[in-house]
Motif scaffolding. Structure first.
Motif, PDB file in Angstrom:
ATOM      1  N   SER A 118       1.409  50.997  34.223  1.00 37.72           N
ATOM      2  CA  SER A 118       2.777  50.840  33.736  1.00 37.72           C
ATOM      3  C   SER A 118       3.010  49.429  33.194  1.00 37.72           C
ATOM      4  O   SER A 118       2.195  48.511  33.400  1.00 37.72           O
ATOM      5  N   SER A 119       4.118  49.250  32.509  1.00 38.04           N
ATOM      6  CA  SER A 119       4.462  47.957  31.918  1.00 38.04           C
ATOM      7  C   SER A 119       4.937  46.986  33.002  1.00 38.04           C
ATOM      8  O   SER A 119       5.310  47.384  34.098  1.00 38.04           O
ATOM      9  N   TRP A 120       4.938  45.701  32.636  1.00 39.55           N
ATOM     10  CA  TRP A 120       5.382  44.692  33.600  1.00 39.55           C
ATOM     11  C   TRP A 120       6.858  44.873  33.942  1.00 39.55           C
ATOM     12  O   TRP A 120       7.285  44.558  35.042  1.00 39.55           O
ATOM     13  N   LEU A 121       7.647  45.391  32.969  1.00 41.62           N
ATOM     14  CA  LEU A 121       9.065  45.588  33.221  1.00 41.62           C
ATOM     15  C   LEU A 121       9.281  46.628  34.317  1.00 41.62           C
ATOM     16  O   LEU A 121      10.148  46.462  35.186  1.00 41.62           O
ATOM     17  N   PHE A 122       8.486  47.678  34.277  1.00 41.15           N
ATOM     18  CA  PHE A 122       8.607  48.707  35.309  1.00 41.15           C
ATOM     19  C   PHE A 122       8.225  48.159  36.679  1.00 41.15           C
ATOM     20  O   PHE A 122       8.874  48.467  37.686  1.00 41.15           O
ATOM     21  N   LYS A 123       7.202  47.319  36.720  1.00 42.47           N
ATOM     22  CA  LYS A 123       6.789  46.728  37.985  1.00 42.47           C
ATOM     23  C   LYS A 123       7.868  45.803  38.548  1.00 42.47           C
ATOM     24  O   LYS A 123       8.095  45.752  39.759  1.00 42.47           O
ATOM     25  N   VAL A 124       8.563  45.086  37.654  1.00 44.87           N
ATOM     26  CA  VAL A 124       9.658  44.230  38.096  1.00 44.87           C
ATOM     27  C   VAL A 124      10.795  45.077  38.681  1.00 44.87           C
ATOM     28  O   VAL A 124      11.396  44.725  39.705  1.00 44.87           O
ATOM     29  N   CYS A 125      11.067  46.219  38.039  1.00 46.23           N
ATOM     30  CA  CYS A 125      12.121  47.112  38.537  1.00 46.23           C
ATOM     31  C   CYS A 125      11.775  47.641  39.937  1.00 46.23           C
ATOM     32  O   CYS A 125      12.654  47.771  40.796  1.00 46.23           O
ATOM     33  N   LEU A 126      10.498  47.926  40.157  1.00 45.96           N
ATOM     34  CA  LEU A 126      10.077  48.381  41.484  1.00 45.96           C
ATOM     35  C   LEU A 126      10.302  47.302  42.533  1.00 45.96           C
ATOM     36  O   LEU A 126      10.727  47.577  43.657  1.00 45.96           O
ATOM     37  N   LEU A 127      10.029  46.042  42.150  1.00 46.28           N
ATOM     38  CA  LEU A 127      10.255  44.940  43.082  1.00 46.28           C
ATOM     39  C   LEU A 127      11.727  44.797  43.432  1.00 46.28           C
ATOM     40  O   LEU A 127      12.091  44.467  44.570  1.00 46.28           O
ATOM     41  N   LEU A 128      12.600  45.057  42.455  1.00 48.69           N
ATOM     42  CA  LEU A 128      14.033  44.948  42.708  1.00 48.69           C
ATOM     43  C   LEU A 128      14.528  46.056  43.643  1.00 48.69           C
ATOM     44  O   LEU A 128      15.591  45.919  44.251  1.00 48.69           O
ATOM     45  N   LEU A 129      13.761  47.136  43.733  1.00 47.94           N
ATOM     46  CA  LEU A 129      14.166  48.262  44.580  1.00 47.94           C
ATOM     47  C   LEU A 129      13.603  48.174  46.000  1.00 47.94           C
ATOM     48  O   LEU A 129      13.712  49.130  46.764  1.00 47.94           O
ATOM     49  N   TRP A 130      13.011  47.022  46.355  1.00 44.35           N
ATOM     50  CA  TRP A 130      12.374  46.930  47.663  1.00 44.35           C
ATOM     51  C   TRP A 130      13.332  47.193  48.831  1.00 44.35           C
ATOM     52  O   TRP A 130      12.900  47.761  49.850  1.00 44.35           O
ATOM     53  N   PRO A 131      14.624  46.835  48.742  1.00 42.57           N
ATOM     54  CA  PRO A 131      15.497  47.176  49.882  1.00 42.57           C
ATOM     55  C   PRO A 131      15.576  48.680  50.148  1.00 42.57           C
ATOM     56  O   PRO A 131      15.618  49.115  51.313  1.00 42.57           O
ATOM     57  N   ALA A 132      15.592  49.478  49.073  1.00 45.96           N
ATOM     58  CA  ALA A 132      15.642  50.933  49.254  1.00 45.96           C
ATOM     59  C   ALA A 132      14.364  51.443  49.914  1.00 45.96           C
ATOM     60  O   ALA A 132      14.409  52.315  50.804  1.00 45.96           O
ATOM     61  N   PHE A 133      13.206  50.893  49.508  1.00 50.96           N
ATOM     62  CA  PHE A 133      11.941  51.300  50.127  1.00 50.96           C
ATOM     63  C   PHE A 133      11.922  50.938  51.610  1.00 50.96           C
ATOM     64  O   PHE A 133      11.408  51.701  52.439  1.00 50.96           O
ATOM     65  N   VAL A 134      12.472  49.776  51.945  1.00 48.22           N
ATOM     66  CA  VAL A 134      12.508  49.353  53.344  1.00 48.22           C
ATOM     67  C   VAL A 134      13.400  50.283  54.169  1.00 48.22           C
ATOM     68  O   VAL A 134      13.045  50.691  55.282  1.00 48.22           O
ATOM     69  N   ILE A 135      14.552  50.646  53.619  1.00 46.34           N
ATOM     70  CA  ILE A 135      15.486  51.520  54.348  1.00 46.34           C
ATOM     71  C   ILE A 135      14.876  52.897  54.575  1.00 46.34           C
ATOM     72  O   ILE A 135      14.897  53.418  55.697  1.00 46.34           O
ATOM     73  N   VAL A 136      14.327  53.475  53.515  1.00 40.71           N
ATOM     74  CA  VAL A 136      13.737  54.813  53.644  1.00 40.71           C
ATOM     75  C   VAL A 136      12.507  54.784  54.548  1.00 40.71           C
ATOM     76  O   VAL A 136      12.303  55.676  55.377  1.00 40.71           O
ATOM     77  N   GLY A 137      11.678  53.743  54.410  1.00 47.56           N
ATOM     78  CA  GLY A 137      10.501  53.624  55.263  1.00 47.56           C
ATOM     79  C   GLY A 137      10.864  53.474  56.732  1.00 47.56           C
ATOM     80  O   GLY A 137      10.213  54.064  57.610  1.00 47.56           O
ATOM     81  N   THR A 138      11.904  52.708  57.007  1.00 46.43           N
ATOM     82  CA  THR A 138      12.352  52.555  58.391  1.00 46.43           C
ATOM     83  C   THR A 138      12.864  53.879  58.948  1.00 46.43           C
ATOM     84  O   THR A 138      12.577  54.237  60.097  1.00 46.43           O
ATOM     85  N   ALA A 139      13.629  54.610  58.127  1.00 47.12           N
ATOM     86  CA  ALA A 139      14.122  55.924  58.564  1.00 47.12           C
ATOM     87  C   ALA A 139      12.956  56.883  58.806  1.00 47.12           C
ATOM     88  O   ALA A 139      12.986  57.688  59.751  1.00 47.12           O
ATOM     89  N   HIS A 140      11.931  56.797  57.970  1.00 48.76           N
ATOM     90  CA  HIS A 140      10.723  57.615  58.153  1.00 48.76           C
ATOM     91  C   HIS A 140      10.069  57.291  59.502  1.00 48.76           C
ATOM     92  O   HIS A 140       9.698  58.190  60.262  1.00 48.76           O
ATOM     93  N   TRP A 141       9.957  56.014  59.802  1.00 49.74           N
ATOM     94  CA  TRP A 141       9.337  55.590  61.050  1.00 49.74           C
ATOM     95  C   TRP A 141      10.150  56.068  62.254  1.00 49.74           C
ATOM     96  O   TRP A 141       9.607  56.545  63.253  1.00 49.74           O
ATOM     97  N   VAL A 142      11.483  55.960  62.152  1.00 49.24           N
ATOM     98  CA  VAL A 142      12.350  56.431  63.226  1.00 49.24           C
ATOM     99  C   VAL A 142      12.162  57.929  63.448  1.00 49.24           C
ATOM    100  O   VAL A 142      12.104  58.410  64.589  1.00 49.24           O
ATOM    101  N   SER A 143      12.052  58.686  62.352  1.00 49.39           N
ATOM    102  CA  SER A 143      11.858  60.133  62.495  1.00 49.39           C
ATOM    103  C   SER A 143      10.541  60.448  63.186  1.00 49.39           C
ATOM    104  O   SER A 143      10.455  61.392  63.984  1.00 49.39           O
ATOM    105  N   LEU A 144       9.496  59.649  62.914  1.00 49.40           N
ATOM    106  CA  LEU A 144       8.211  59.863  63.591  1.00 49.40           C
ATOM    107  C   LEU A 144       8.337  59.574  65.087  1.00 49.40           C
ATOM    108  O   LEU A 144       7.765  60.290  65.925  1.00 49.40           O
ATOM    109  N   MET A 145       9.090  58.522  65.431  1.00 45.59           N
ATOM    110  CA  MET A 145       9.248  58.168  66.845  1.00 45.59           C
ATOM    111  C   MET A 145      10.100  59.182  67.598  1.00 45.59           C
ATOM    112  O   MET A 145       9.977  59.315  68.819  1.00 45.59           O
TER     113      MET A 145
END
Length: 378
Positions: free
Chosen positions: A281-308
């Motif tokens: 992908s282009s560098w612009l798309f990679k930058v957009c992914l970096l800006l979305l890191w809070p959403a990845f953290v929230i969903v990943g944490t919820a995923h971990w909680v569901s496993l526990m």
């Protein structure tokens, strides 16, 4: 998240009224496609010939030995955590707020009668009734959705037992329960290189057709991680095929995953199948992914909680001991293993999976079809 598995089981066990509504919503082309499957199609799609020169598993593999191999199943593992997020972030706080408010008003009216008023009593009754209503609605309708990823088995798993030549699926009862099939009734979606472009972002699909199993319904399992291309899925199927046909020495030993609720599994699941896409992908798309890191953290944490909040799946004793010297071979799943009501529903929907006899007719060329149509009109 077991949403798709639960949905497929509900389709196989629909009541007459539910079936009628489902069929009414289908377009004519969808109805024709449901019936457009021949005996020859199945015989071509179920074989155990080599489909790849590279046998490789991307996991997760939980167990691997001379007797059996266990792998993770599940079609929407990357979306797991969304239901947990809605439950823990929406439903439970609503119950707590309304419940504690109602109890607080009641406690104040009882302990300090001098400040008691009609408004206070009404507020206490209102908040208590609202809390009771939310609990009732959640217990009646919401709990069954929550249990698609919490308060249930931590993972859907499939066990390949090469000694007994059987495949076992471990699922909650809402998704069909635990079933056992002979290995040579297993079909795979990763056979034809021509389908590689259709397999990006998909998982390896294993299918057990009623004509092979004797059951009145279709069974399926989505194994492993999302593929970044069809070749990866064929490598995965070749890994399973060689293990069952030739033994563990015929494949490279995979890296084993843990059954514990690992945060690595929770956060990495969001990026399954994206590696090749992100690299190209282009560098612009990679930058957009970096800006979305809070959403990845929230969903990943919820995923971990569901496993526990889930428990490790446990096999019945006969399956755990299958393949050991002197131990019985687990019986293959039959219709009689289900409750009478489920048996009736499965039989009522058995026509969904019927095959047309013979071989699929060859399609006429477009010009020939057009000419035949004109001749019929004239």
């Amino acid at each position: 998240m077991y949403l798709i598995e639960c949905g497929l089981w509900r389709i196989a066990t629909e009541t007459a009224a539910e079936r009628k509504k489902t069929d009414a919503d289908k377009s004519p082309s969808e109805k024709r496609a449901d019936k457009d499957f021949y005996d020859s199609d199945l015989s071509e799609d179920v074989h155990f010939n080599s489909v790849s020169d590279k046998a490789h598993s991307r996991g997760p593999v939980f167990s691997f030995n001379e007797r059996y191999m266990e792998m993770r199943c599940g079609a929407l593992e990357e979306a797991r955590g969304m239901i947990s997020l809605m439950t823990l972030g929406g439903v439970l706080p609503s119950i707590l707020v309304t419940g504690t408010s109602g109890i607080g008003w009641l406690y104040q009216d009882i302990t300090t009668p001098d400040t008691r008023s009609i408004v206070g009593v009404l507020l206490a009754l209102l908040m208590t009734g609202l809390s009771a209503g939310i609990i009732y609605l959640y217990y009646t309708y919401g709990l069954q959705i929550t249990r698609l990823e919490m308060l249930t088995s931590r993972h859907l798993i499939v066990r390949f037992n090469r000694i007994t030549q059987q495949v076992h699926l471990h699922r909650p009862k809402s998704c069909g329960g635990i079933v056992t099939f002979p290995w040579h009734t297993t079909g795979s979606t990763a056979i034809y290189p021509a389908d590689d472009h259709l397999s990006v972002g998909m998982r390896l699909g294993l299918i057990w057709h009623p004509s092979k199993t004797g059951l009145p319904h279709l069974e399926s399992a989505m194994v492993g991680k999302q593929g970044q291309g069809g070749s990866e899925l064929r490598d995965e199927w070749e890994f399973i095929r060689r293990y069952m046909e030739e033994g563990p020495h015929a494949v490279p030993r995979p890296r084993l995953s843990t059954h514990l609720p690992s945060p690595i599994q929770a956060f990495s699941a969001q990026f399954e199948g994206l590696g090749r896409f992100v690299r190209n992908s282009s560098w612009l798309f990679k930058v957009c992914l970096l800006l979305l890191w809070p959403a990845f953290v929230i969903v990943g944490t919820a995923h971990w909680v569901s496993l526990m909040l889930c428990w490790r799946p446990r096999w019945p004793k006969v399956i755990r001991e299958a393949g050991m010297p002197g131990k019985p071979v687990p019986p293959v799943t039959t219709l009689s293993d289900y409750p009478p009501e489920i048996q009736a529903r499965l039989l009522a929907n058995a026509d969904r999976w019927e095959l047309k006899p013979g071989k699929r007719p060859e399609r006429k060329a477009r010009k020939a079809r057009a000419k035949a149509t004109r001749n019929e009109q004239s």
